[in-house]
Each structure stands twice: as C-alpha cells, then as structure tokens.
Design a protein around this motif. Structure first.
Motif, mmCIF file in Angstrom:
data_model
loop_
_atom_site.group_PDB
_atom_site.id
_atom_site.type_symbol
_atom_site.label_atom_id
_atom_site.label_comp_id
_atom_site.label_asym_id
_atom_site.label_seq_id
_atom_site.Cartn_x
_atom_site.Cartn_y
_atom_site.Cartn_z
ATOM 1 N N MET A 19 0.852 -1.193 0.000
ATOM 2 C CA MET A 19 0.000 0.000 0.000
ATOM 3 C C MET A 19 0.886 1.241 0.000
ATOM 4 O O MET A 19 1.772 1.376 0.836
ATOM 5 C CB MET A 19 -0.894 -0.002 1.247
ATOM 6 C CG MET A 19 -1.875 1.161 1.298
ATOM 7 S SD MET A 19 -2.871 1.111 2.803
ATOM 8 C CE MET A 19 -3.804 -0.401 2.568
ATOM 9 N N SER A 74 -2.339 5.168 1.904
ATOM 10 C CA SER A 74 -2.502 4.828 3.313
ATOM 11 C C SER A 74 -3.015 6.024 4.102
ATOM 12 O O SER A 74 -3.910 5.892 4.948
ATOM 13 C CB SER A 74 -1.165 4.361 3.907
ATOM 14 O OG SER A 74 -0.722 3.174 3.295
ATOM 15 N N ARG A 125 -6.681 6.615 3.231
ATOM 16 C CA ARG A 125 -7.541 5.616 3.868
ATOM 17 C C ARG A 125 -7.646 5.860 5.373
ATOM 18 O O ARG A 125 -8.737 5.741 5.953
ATOM 19 C CB ARG A 125 -6.978 4.216 3.588
ATOM 20 C CG ARG A 125 -7.789 3.057 4.172
ATOM 21 C CD ARG A 125 -9.192 2.953 3.611
ATOM 22 N NE ARG A 125 -9.235 2.721 2.194
ATOM 23 C CZ ARG A 125 -9.054 1.523 1.612
ATOM 24 N NH1 ARG A 125 -8.776 0.462 2.337
ATOM 25 N NH2 ARG A 125 -9.146 1.404 0.296
ATOM 26 N N CYS A 145 -12.205 -2.293 3.158
ATOM 27 C CA CYS A 145 -10.841 -2.813 3.309
ATOM 28 C C CYS A 145 -10.835 -3.972 4.301
ATOM 29 O O CYS A 145 -11.842 -4.264 4.949
ATOM 30 C CB CYS A 145 -9.889 -1.707 3.769
ATOM 31 S SG CYS A 145 -10.254 -1.055 5.421
ATOM 32 N N THR A 196 -6.213 -4.140 7.885
ATOM 33 C CA THR A 196 -5.852 -2.792 7.427
ATOM 34 C C THR A 196 -6.374 -1.741 8.399
ATOM 35 O O THR A 196 -5.690 -0.751 8.689
ATOM 36 C CB THR A 196 -6.426 -2.532 6.023
ATOM 37 O OG1 THR A 196 -5.875 -3.479 5.114
ATOM 38 C CG2 THR A 196 -6.105 -1.126 5.543
ATOM 39 N N HIS A 244 -4.107 -1.729 11.352
ATOM 40 C CA HIS A 244 -2.805 -1.167 10.966
ATOM 41 C C HIS A 244 -2.863 0.359 10.881
ATOM 42 O O HIS A 244 -1.953 1.049 11.365
ATOM 43 C CB HIS A 244 -2.368 -1.751 9.614
ATOM 44 C CG HIS A 244 -1.143 -1.118 9.050
ATOM 45 N ND1 HIS A 244 0.118 -1.338 9.579
ATOM 46 C CD2 HIS A 244 -0.965 -0.251 8.002
ATOM 47 C CE1 HIS A 244 1.012 -0.646 8.888
ATOM 48 N NE2 HIS A 244 0.380 0.018 7.935
ATOM 49 N N LEU A 245 -3.928 0.895 10.283
ATOM 50 C CA LEU A 245 -4.020 2.340 10.083
ATOM 51 C C LEU A 245 -4.482 3.084 11.330
ATOM 52 O O LEU A 245 -4.090 4.237 11.559
ATOM 53 C CB LEU A 245 -4.973 2.643 8.928
ATOM 54 C CG LEU A 245 -4.519 2.160 7.550
ATOM 55 C CD1 LEU A 245 -5.585 2.460 6.501
ATOM 56 C CD2 LEU A 245 -3.201 2.820 7.153
#
Length: 242
Positions: free
Chosen positions: A1, A6, A9, A35, A39, A42-43
């Motif tokens: 990504m 990123s 998002r 998503c 993800t 993670h974000l």
C-alpha cells in the motif's frame, strides 16, 4: 500500500469515527471503508498512539488530541467566543441553522455552524466541494476578481448536484453579478432539493455568514432572513485576514 493511499484511507477511517454518534467497531469501519480488518488495525494504530482516536471495548471514538486541534483551527480562522455567540444569536433570530464560511488557499469551506451534523442538513463543516451551488459559495466567489474566480472554476467546475444547480458558466456569471448588486445570495434546492440557503458577505470579503432551512419553511422569509444576516454581518463579526 503506497504512503499517499494509506494516509487517504486513514483519514477516511478517522472521518467515519467522527461522523458516528457512538463507538465504531473495527469490523464496521472495514465494511464502510471497503478494506480488510487487518488494514483497519494497521491504520488506526498510529491515530490511537497520537491521541486522535481512542479504542474502547465498544469500538473506536475520537481521542483527546481532537479538542486541541479544534482550538488551533479556531485560532487560525479567527473564530472566537464573540463569533460563536453571534452564530447562535443568528440561529435564534432566524429560526434556522447559521454558518460561517471562508475562502482560504483556493478552497471554500464551512468553518463553523450551529448544526449538529446529525439532523439531515446538507451543509456540513468542512471543505465545500459544491460551493457553486450554495449561497455562501456564491457570495465568496462573487467577491473574487474575475481571474481568480476563473482559476477556481477551472479547478472545481460547475457539477450538477440537483436539477436546480446552475451549470452554465454564462448563467453562473450572471448569477454572481446579481449577488454583487444585491449583497445577498440565495440557493433554492441547488445543493439538496429539500433545502434553501441564504448568505451575505462579511466585511473582509473572504468570509460569509449564512443560514439554511428546509425549502418549505423558506417561502416568504427571504427579506426577514436577509435582514438578520446583514445586521449580524455589520455588527457582530470582526474582520479576519484570508
């Protein structure tokens, strides 16, 4: 990504949390953003670490860093307690939600309002990507020089939002001439068929004061609303630099 994707998002997820009236589970965020659940985790991790978001047993909520960002935003845009009080005075006198909008950095945005964001009103705080169809957008574009206005319209265009949106450049220029002459702009169903907004410019020319209300409640009230807005614009808002 990629990094830009990123960031984009992550901001989508942050805004989804901000829009919700209750904690948002990670699975709901994944569905909304389209998503993977991994993800989302993670974000959201860096956002939690920086205090922009908190993770509770019920889901994600806005974190303790957000109020400080809002205070900084208010300072940068000249929003003080007097401005806040005047918006609510306009809300009371007009019987309609009041908004303060600004033109900054080549964009038009609603910077504060009396609306909760949860009552169906289409004019939300944030960058206005359909400013050509709003009363405040017309006021702020009307105060621009022709060359600057052309640059704005070349970038943003005149997309059709409803059957009432003005999409012809010549008709739009004629509309702005009327706004400059009258000192007030009206948008009836141009952004949302069910809503009307009325706006006047502030003295600095880079900000506008407006109200919005259901169109069925607007009929016969143009003069009254214009007087409320004009009075507040003359006496209630200090000048601010663009």
């Amino acid at each position: 990504m990629s990094v830009p994707h990123s960031v984009d998002r992550a901001l989508d997820l942050l805004e989804a949390v901000a829009r919700s009236a209750r904690p948002v589970p990670a699975k709901s965020l994944a569905r909304e953003a389209g998503c993977a659940l991994s993800t989302v985790y993670h974000l959201m991790g860096p956002l939690v670490a920086r205090g922009h978001v908190d993770r509770t047993p019920q889901g994600y909520v806005l974190g303790p860093r957000v109020p400080a960002l809002y205070r900084s935003f208010r300072r940068h845009t000249g929003l003080d307690e007097e401005t806040y009080g005047m918006l609510h005075a306009v809300r009371r006198l007009a019987g309609a939600h009041a908004y303060l909008s600004a033109r900054r950095g080549g964009r038009i945005a609603v910077v504060d309002s009396t609306a909760s964001g949860c009552d169906g009103d289409p004019f939300e705080v944030g960058v206005d990507r359909g400013a050509h169809a709003t009363a405040h957008g017309k006021v702020l574009l009307a105060t621009l020089g022709r060359a600057a206005r052309r640059r704005y319209l070349d970038e943003h265009g005149l997309p059709r939002l409803t059957e009432h949106t003005i999409t012809n450049p010549d008709r739009f220029e004629a509309e702005l001439r009327r706004v400059r002459t009258a000192g007030v702009a009206v948008s009836v169903g141009e952004t949302d068929p069910a809503y009307t907004c009325v706006a006047v410019p502030l003295a600095d020319g880079a900000r506008a004061l407006s109200v919005s209300l259901p169109t069925e409640r607007f009929r016969g009230r143009r003069g009254e609303l214009t007087r409320v807005l004009s009075r507040a614009a003359r006496h209630g808002f200090p000048a601010a630099s663009e």
